[in-house]
Each structure stands twice: as C-alpha cells, then as structure tokens.
Design an enzyme around this catalytic site. Sequence first.
Site, PDB file in Angstrom:
ATOM      1  N   ASP A  13       1.085  -1.120  -0.505  1.00  0.00           N
ATOM      2  CA  ASP A  13      -0.007  -0.423  -0.046  1.00  0.00           C
ATOM      3  C   ASP A  13       0.872   1.286   0.011  1.00  0.00           C
ATOM      4  OD1 ASP A  13      -1.837   2.204   1.135  1.00  0.00           O
ATOM      5  OD2 ASP A  13      -2.741   1.273   1.948  1.00  0.00           O
ATOM      6  N   GLN A  96       2.356   4.227   2.764  1.00  0.00           N
ATOM      7  CA  GLN A  96       2.389   3.923   3.674  1.00  0.00           C
ATOM      8  C   GLN A  96       2.922   2.482   4.001  1.00  0.00           C
ATOM      9  OE1 GLN A  96      -1.684   3.378   4.726  1.00  0.00           O
ATOM     10  NE2 GLN A  96      -0.967   1.163   4.780  1.00  0.00           N
ATOM     11  N   TYR A 229       1.388   0.146  14.506  1.00  0.00           N
ATOM     12  CA  TYR A 229       0.202   0.076  13.202  1.00  0.00           C
ATOM     13  C   TYR A 229       0.486   1.258  12.279  1.00  0.00           C
ATOM     14  CZ  TYR A 229      -4.049   0.098  10.874  1.00  0.00           C
ATOM     15  OH  TYR A 229      -5.275  -0.557   9.975  1.00  0.00           O
ATOM     16  N   LYS A 232      -2.741  -2.371   7.133  1.00  0.00           N
ATOM     17  CA  LYS A 232      -3.184  -3.875   7.796  1.00  0.00           C
ATOM     18  C   LYS A 232      -2.355  -4.533   6.449  1.00  0.00           C
ATOM     19  CE  LYS A 232      -4.818  -5.665  10.652  1.00  0.00           C
ATOM     20  NZ  LYS A 232      -4.589  -6.354  12.257  1.00  0.00           N
ATOM     21  N   GLN A 242      -6.518 -28.165 -10.241  1.00  0.00           N
ATOM     22  CA  GLN A 242      -6.411 -29.079 -10.864  1.00  0.00           C
ATOM     23  C   GLN A 242      -5.078 -30.142 -11.308  1.00  0.00           C
ATOM     24  OE1 GLN A 242      -9.655 -26.833 -12.315  1.00  0.00           O
ATOM     25  NE2 GLN A 242      -9.294 -29.299 -13.315  1.00  0.00           N
TER      26      GLN A 242
HETATM   27  P1  13P Z   1      -5.444   9.379  10.452  1.00  0.00           P
HETATM   28  O1  13P Z   1      -4.770   9.049  10.125  1.00  0.00           O
HETATM   29  O2  13P Z   1      -6.854   9.802   9.742  1.00  0.00           O
HETATM   30  O3  13P Z   1      -5.713   9.189  11.586  1.00  0.00           O
HETATM   31  O4  13P Z   1      -6.010   7.622   9.877  1.00  0.00           O
HETATM   32  C1  13P Z   1      -5.737   6.130  10.567  1.00  0.00           C
HETATM   33  C2  13P Z   1      -5.786   5.364   9.789  1.00  0.00           C
HETATM   34  O5  13P Z   1      -6.627   5.390   8.713  1.00  0.00           O
HETATM   35  C3  13P Z   1      -4.678   4.358  10.031  1.00  0.00           C
HETATM   36  O6  13P Z   1      -3.968   3.626   9.055  1.00  0.00           O
HETATM   37  P1  13P Z   2      -5.479  -0.500   5.085  1.00  0.00           P
HETATM   38  O1  13P Z   2      -4.023  -1.380   5.579  1.00  0.00           O
HETATM   39  O2  13P Z   2      -5.859  -1.068   4.013  1.00  0.00           O
HETATM   40  O3  13P Z   2      -4.343   0.991   4.586  1.00  0.00           O
HETATM   41  O4  13P Z   2      -6.186   0.492   5.640  1.00  0.00           O
HETATM   42  C1  13P Z   2      -5.594   0.909   6.993  1.00  0.00           C
HETATM   43  C2  13P Z   2      -7.063   1.328   7.806  1.00  0.00           C
HETATM   44  O5  13P Z   2      -6.440   2.137   8.850  1.00  0.00           O
HETATM   45  C3  13P Z   2      -8.114   1.007   6.503  1.00  0.00           C
HETATM   46  O6  13P Z   2      -9.171   1.984   8.597  1.00  0.00           O
HETATM   47 MG    MG Z   3      -3.799   1.965   3.447  1.00  0.00          MG
HETATM   48 MG    MG Z   4      -5.147  -2.024   2.008  1.00  0.00          MG
END
Ligand code: 13P
Ligand code: 13P
Ligand code: MG
Ligand code: MG
Length: 367
Positions: A13, A96, A229, A232, A242
């Site tokens: 990502d 990311q 974190y 994900k 097959q």
């Molecule tokens: P914010 O960056 O708006 O806090 O959202 C967190 C998020 O989306 C995690 O990746």
């Molecule tokens: P991704 O791992 O797909 O960037 O999603 C992050 C997130 O915090 C979604 O709410």
């Molecule tokens: Mg993302």
């Molecule tokens: Mg993603």
Amino acid sequence: MSSKVTLSVIKADVGGYVGHSAMHEDLLSEAETHLGSARDEGLLVDFHVTACGDDLELVMTHRNGIDHEGVHRTAWQVFEACTEVAKHLRLYGAGQDLLADAFSGNVRGMGPGIAEMEFEERESEPLIIFMADKTSAGAWNLPLYKMFADPFNTAGLVISPALHAGFRFEIHDVKARRRILFDTPEEIYDLLVFAGTTGQFVAKAVYSKKGTIAAVSSTERLALIAGKYVGKDDPVCAVRCQGDFPAVGDVLEPFTMPHIVAGWMRGSHYGPLMPVKLSEAHPSRFDGPPRVIALGFQLAEGHLVGPRDMFDDPAFDEARRLTNIIADHLRHHGPFEPHRLPMDEMEYTTMPEVMEKLKARWEGLPS
Ligand code: 13P
Ligand code: 13P
Ligand code: MG
Ligand code: MG
C-alpha cells in the site's frame, strides 16, 4: 537461468484514493511502465499490475527463482516511484507500507507482502491469485485448509487418485519466527490447533506429499515489522489448480462462506471477508468490510494468459449478501468485542498509549 518458472506476487500500500478505499489509476500506469521496462530488459517474462482496495499488486513471472535480488529491487523501485506519484496527488498514507529507507537485497522485512513459488510449468497450468484488503496475514488459513484438507469442500480428496494421498502444510509462527510442517489428513487435528490461531500461526505454503509446491501466501505482519500499527497486511495467496491439485471450483468454494477475519476499520475490528469482482474491490463502509478478489491465469511458457475475474459470478451473490448481514450485526457492537479485536491483538495500536496515560489513575480493589 532455470527452465522452471517463478511466480512472484509482491504487494504494498503506497497511498490510498480516497482515504484507504481504492487505488488511483496513475499508480497503476506508473507501475506498468516500470514493469514493462523490466520485461523488455529480460528480467521478467511477463507481469500483470492490479489493485485490491488501496493495495498495489505486482504479479510477475520470470526464470530467476524466488528471492531474486533483481526482481525484488524492481518491485521496491516500483513502490518508491508510485509513492512519489501518490505524494504528488496527496493520496492518503503515501508510502504507507515502505518501512525501510533503502533497498538492501530483498524486500522481505521491509513492509511489502511477498508470495513466490518456483515450479516446472505443466502442459496446462491454471493459477488463481487471491488478493485481500483490510485484513491480516492469516486470513488464508481457513480457505487453504478447506481447499487442501477438507473433503466436504474438495471432492478430489475423496474421488481423485491424484489428490487422495493428501497435502503438506507449512505453518509459520510469525511471533517466534519458526516454522513446522503438517501432513494431512493424518495430522489435521494437530494442524488445526495452530492454524486456528490466525494472528500467530500463518499458513505459508502447501505442498503435495512428494514436495511439489501447490500454494504460497504472504505472511508478513506489518505491525510486527513496524512495532506499531501502520496499516493492515492485506495479504496475497497464489494457488495452482487442477491435475494433482484441487480444481478451480474447489479452490474458489471456501469463499462461499464469508469467514470472519481481523482488519476492517483501523485494522482493529473483526469482519466478514467479502468475495468480490475487481470492480467492487473498493472497501468504503467503515473502511470495509474486508474484500478478497480472485484473478485466474493460465500460464503459457511463463506468460500470464488472463486474468479472469473469478468472483465475477452470481454464484457468489449469496456470500456477498451474507457478508452484509454479518457486517450489520457486528457493526451494532460498536467498540465492544467481539467486533473490536481483543486487547492482546491491539497491542500495536494506540491502545498502549491510552493505558500508559491512565496508569496512575487505577486504584487497587479491597481484597
Ligand atoms: P488517521 O490517519 O486519520 O488517524 O487514520 C488512521 C488510519 O487510517 C490508519 O491507517
Ligand atoms: P489499509 O491497511 O488498507 O491501509 O487500511 C488501513 C486502515 O486503517 C483502514 O481503516
Ligand atoms: Mg492504506
Ligand atoms: Mg489496504
């Protein structure tokens, strides 16, 4: 250079459009330009670029074996170049998943997810590549078990002599960084003791009893690499079909049951995994629910003939409908378990900071 073909699926990502919901087409074209050059230079035999939600998926075939420095470097350079495009467009979370500053020989441990396998291409080589968004490595444990070890899913385990001997699962303990092999059907109860704990024990690969690779998945846990974190894992999984392996329909069948996976909003919620066609792989409701796409290819001397969008089939409509019903029910729990992940699975979120802040306010209870 090998007569064998290597399939390398490497994903990251590097910026979402809008928020974490989807992929901007400029990133896809940037990636295609780079991989086109790598093919023209002879590094790759073929490639396909796609996206599941906000994850950029590079499907590459070549003759260099797994863990090849040039292939991994190319993938890293694609992610870096696409990060620049994402920054220019002010996309969300640009770069990311790129957790390292510079490439050092292999993308493993640097943030991207990797699923690679090298094999002798058969006369006809049908492959399905699953790609997920808003979920974790470990999401493939249940479907891989069903495909390769459950006779109620895969008819060939019972009625095809080629599959009757069963398969071998390679399970990685991603916390203790060790692995173990289990033979099925003999050891299914032992296998399930571990494979049911999807946050720690992740099915990395499946082999025939003779040792031929049948399936491989990405097991990278972003939070374990980053120590917090960041997003994900949004894993991928490639499955050969097959002949000596489950049929295409057996491989897709587990996804008629939208199993509950960790991920969804802020990577902190359980939700059902919805099988969707490519044009619906844009999770938006509460940043979800988690999605999975299935792209089918036939290999032709290393060339990727396809893809076919395998979940573009009304036979999966009921799974999608059930996903929405389960999603509603779980959403009604708001911040309560079992919608929100349990505390120990949240250890890499901001939860420890809140706990730390309130530490001094806890008082002991009278005994
Ligand atoms: P914010 O960056 O708006 O806090 O959202 C967190 C998020 O989306 C995690 O990746
Ligand atoms: P991704 O791992 O797909 O960037 O999603 C992050 C997130 O915090 C979604 O709410
Ligand atoms: Mg993302
Ligand atoms: Mg993603």
